[in-house]
Design an enzyme around this catalytic site. Structure first.
Site, mmCIF file in Angstrom:
data_model
loop_
_atom_site.group_PDB
_atom_site.id
_atom_site.type_symbol
_atom_site.label_atom_id
_atom_site.label_comp_id
_atom_site.label_asym_id
_atom_site.label_seq_id
_atom_site.Cartn_x
_atom_site.Cartn_y
_atom_site.Cartn_z
ATOM 1 N N CYS A 162 0.866 -1.185 0.000
ATOM 2 C CA CYS A 162 0.000 0.000 0.000
ATOM 3 C C CYS A 162 0.897 1.227 0.000
ATOM 4 O O CYS A 162 1.727 1.399 0.902
ATOM 5 C CB CYS A 162 -0.914 0.009 1.223
ATOM 6 S SG CYS A 162 -1.862 1.551 1.344
ATOM 7 N N GLN A 285 -2.181 10.666 15.927
ATOM 8 C CA GLN A 285 -2.275 11.107 14.527
ATOM 9 C C GLN A 285 -1.486 10.173 13.610
ATOM 10 O O GLN A 285 -0.379 9.758 13.946
ATOM 11 C CB GLN A 285 -1.732 12.537 14.392
ATOM 12 C CG GLN A 285 -2.598 13.592 15.067
ATOM 13 C CD GLN A 285 -3.778 14.028 14.218
ATOM 14 O OE1 GLN A 285 -4.104 13.394 13.229
ATOM 15 N NE2 GLN A 285 -4.429 15.103 14.614
ATOM 16 N N CYS A 410 -11.334 18.684 11.370
ATOM 17 C CA CYS A 410 -11.210 17.638 10.346
ATOM 18 C C CYS A 410 -12.432 17.631 9.428
ATOM 19 O O CYS A 410 -12.622 16.705 8.648
ATOM 20 C CB CYS A 410 -11.016 16.270 10.991
ATOM 21 S SG CYS A 410 -12.375 15.776 12.063
#
Length: 453
Positions: A162, A285, A410
Site C-alpha cells: 500500500c 495522529q 477535520c
C-alpha cells in the site's frame, strides 16, 4: 438532450465542471447534475448512467474525450478497486488546490464568512506517510490474504503493498500474512462468525523506529500462537507484539481485551520534542510529518508567553495539550474516552510537565463546571470529531470569553458552522489554513484562530 428523456444504462456525453467533497466529478445535462467518479474538471467524458434520482444522477465513466492537464496515472495497481484512496488520478498540486477550494467555498456557503484561505500546506513527498495500518484478513481464491476492502463492499483485495503506508509497517503486514498462512490460521468470516484472525494492525514510531504488531483475534486461544510469535520476532525488527481479543459478531475492529504477547506494551514517538507512549488502542495522529505542521499552526496561533491558562477540549492523549504546556502557565484537558485521559496523564509524567490537569468527561459538561469553579481560559483549543463542537460548549465559550479560540478541524462544514456561531457572538477570524494530513484522499484538516473582538 432533455433530462426527462434520460434512462438507466444510457451513454451520455458531458463536460465535468467541478469536484464534490468526496472527489467525484460533476457534469450536467440540461441542468440535471451527474456525479461521476474518477473524472476531473474540464474533462469531456462519455459515461454510462447507473442511477437516476429526482434531482441528480450517478454515472460511470467509460471514456475521456478531453483529458485534464491535472490528470496523472495512478501508481497503485489496485487504485480503481480499492476504497483506501480517491484522488490518485489528480496531480498533487491539483489535490492541494482542490482542498483549498473546498475550504474557501464551505466558509462562504455554510459560514457566510469572508476569510482568507491560503494555499494548503502539503507534503514534499505525499506517499508512505501513514504510521498505522489496520488490514482485514480473509480468504481470496482459497488462500489467506490481508488487504483493504473494495469500494462499497467488504470483499478484500489481495494486495502486496500500500503506497500510503510506511514501508516498515507495510512489510510487517506482508510478513505476518505469510506466517499466518504457513500455520494454516483461519481468517474470520463475517457471515458465519467463525475463524481465528480478524485484522493485522501495525504501528510505527517515526522518530524512534519502533514497530508494534497487533493481532486481532476472535478468542484468546489461537492455534500455533507461540510459533507465530517466534517467527514474527525472528523475521522482523519489532518492539512489541500485542493480541486484541474481539469475540463479537461485529464489524468493529477492536474488542475490550488486549494482552502483550512479546516485548513492550507500548512504542514511543515524539512530536515537537514531546515524548508519547502509544499503546495498541491509543488515538495518535497517523501522519507524523504533517502532525508537526498542523500543531505548529496551533502553537503559532495561540501566541503563548508563559502566563496563559489554556483549556484543550477534545484533548485525546494530550498531544496538543503537552505541546502547549511547554509555553503556558497551565493547561487543562478534557476528553470523553477515559483510556485516552490515562494516556494523557502518563504522557505528562513522561515529559515532567506538572502544569497540566486532565479530566474524563464530555467537553460540554466538564468545561462549564470548570468555569463555575473559577477556571477561565485565556486560550481555548478545540479539536473536535467530524460532527464539530457541541452547542453547549460553544455557549460556554461565549460566556467564558477567552481571548483566543484555536480551532483544529477535520471537517470544513462543521468548522464553518461553528465559526459562524462564534463570530455572531463577538469573535473575529481572519484566515483558515488548510493542512493536508491525508494525501491521495479527500480528507481535509484546517486550523483557524478566532480573536475576541
Amino acid at each position: 438532450m432533455e433530462a426527462s428523456l434520460l434512462k438507466k444504462n444510457q451513454s451520455i456525453e458531458l463536460t465535468i465542471e467541478d469536484l464534490t467533497h468526496d472527489g467525484s466529478g460533476v457534469g450536467k445535462i440540461d441542468g440535471y447534475p451527474f456525479f461521476i467518479p474518477n473524472t476531473l474538471p474540464g474533462e469531456k467524458v462519455t459515461a454510462k448512467i447507473i442511477k437516476l434520482n429526482k434531482n441528480y444522477g450517478f454515472a460511470r465513466m467509460e471514456n475521456i474525450e478531453t483529458v485534464s492537464a491535472n490528470r496523472v496515472e495512478p501508481p497503485c495497481a489496485v487504485y480503481s478497486k480499492c476504497g483506501g484512496c480517491s484522488l490518485q488520478h489528480l496531480s498533487y498540486d491539483g489535490q492541494l488546490e482542490f482542498k483549498r477550494n473546498q475550504v474557501e467555498e464551505t466558509m462562504k456557503r455554510i459560514g457566510k464568512l469572508n476569510v482568507e484561505v491560503p494555499e494548503t500546506l502539503g507534503m514534499e513527498n505525499p506517499w508512505r506517510y501513514r504510521n498505522k495500518s489496520q488490514v482485514p484478513v480473509g480468504f481470496v481464491n482459497g488462500k489467506l490474504t490481508a488487504g483493504f476492502y473494495q469500494k462499497r463492499s467488504h470483499a478484500i483485495i489481495d494486495m502486496s503493498t500500500c503506497l500510503i503506508h510506511n514501508e516498515q509497517g507495510d512489510f510487517a503486514v506482508q510478513k505476518t500474512r505469510e506466517i499466518l498462512a504457513k500455520y494454516g490460521t483461519e481468517p474470520y468470516d463475517e457471515q458465519t462468525g467463525k475463524g481465528d484472525i480478524r485484522h493485522i494492525m501495525t504501528r510505527f514510531a517515526h522518530t524512534t523506529g519502533q514497530l508494534m504488531i497487533v493481532l486481532v483475534t476472535t478468542k484468546e486461544r489461537m492455534p500455533f500462537k507461540e510459533e507465530i510469535v517466534r517467527d514474527l520476532v525472528e523475521q522482523l525488527e519489532l518492539t512489541s507484539i500485542v493480541q486484541n481479543i474481539n469475540p463479537h459478531k461485529t464489524n468493529v475492529i477492536f474488542g475490550d481485551r488486549t494482552k502483550t504477547l512479546w516485548g513492550k506494551d507500548i512504542i514511543e514517538d515524539t512530536i515537537h520534542g514531546i515524548r508519547f507512549a502509544i499503546s495498541a488502542r491509543s488515538f495518535y495522529q497517523v501522519n507524523p510529518l504533517q502532525t508537526e505542521v498542523l500543531y505548529q499552526q496551533a502553537i503559532d496561533a495561540a501566541e503563548l508567553t508563559g502566563e496563559e491558562t489554556v483549556i484543550d477540549a477534545y484533548c485525546g492523549i494530550g498531544s496538543i495539550s503537552l505541546c502547549l504546556a511547554k509555553k503556558a502557565k497551565h493547561v487543562y484537558g478534557v476528553e470523553i474516552v477515559d483510556q485516552a485521559i490515562q494516556d494523557a496523564r502518563a504522557n505528562a509524567e513522561l515529559n515532567e510537565l506538572a502544569n497540566t490537569t486532565f479530566e474524563t468527561g464530555k467537553a460540554e459538561e466538564v468545561i462549564p463546571s470548570w468555569y463555575k469553579a473559577g477556571i477561565v481560559a485565556d486560550v481555548l483549543v478545540v479539536d473536535p470529531p467530524r460532527k464539530g463542537c457541541d452547542e453547549k460548549l460553544l455557549e460556554t465559550i461565549l460566556a467564558m470569553k477567552p481571548k483566543k479560540v484555536v480551532y483544529v478541524s477535520c471537517n470544513p462544514g462543521t468548522l464553518a458552522r461553528d465559526m459562524k456561531i462564534l463570530t455572531d457572538g463577538g469573535y473575529v477570524a481572519k484566515k483558515v489554513q488548510p493542512v493536508d494530513m491525508f494525501p491521495m484522499t479527500t480528507h481535509i484538516e484546517a486550523v483557524t484562530v478566532l480573536h475576541l473582538n
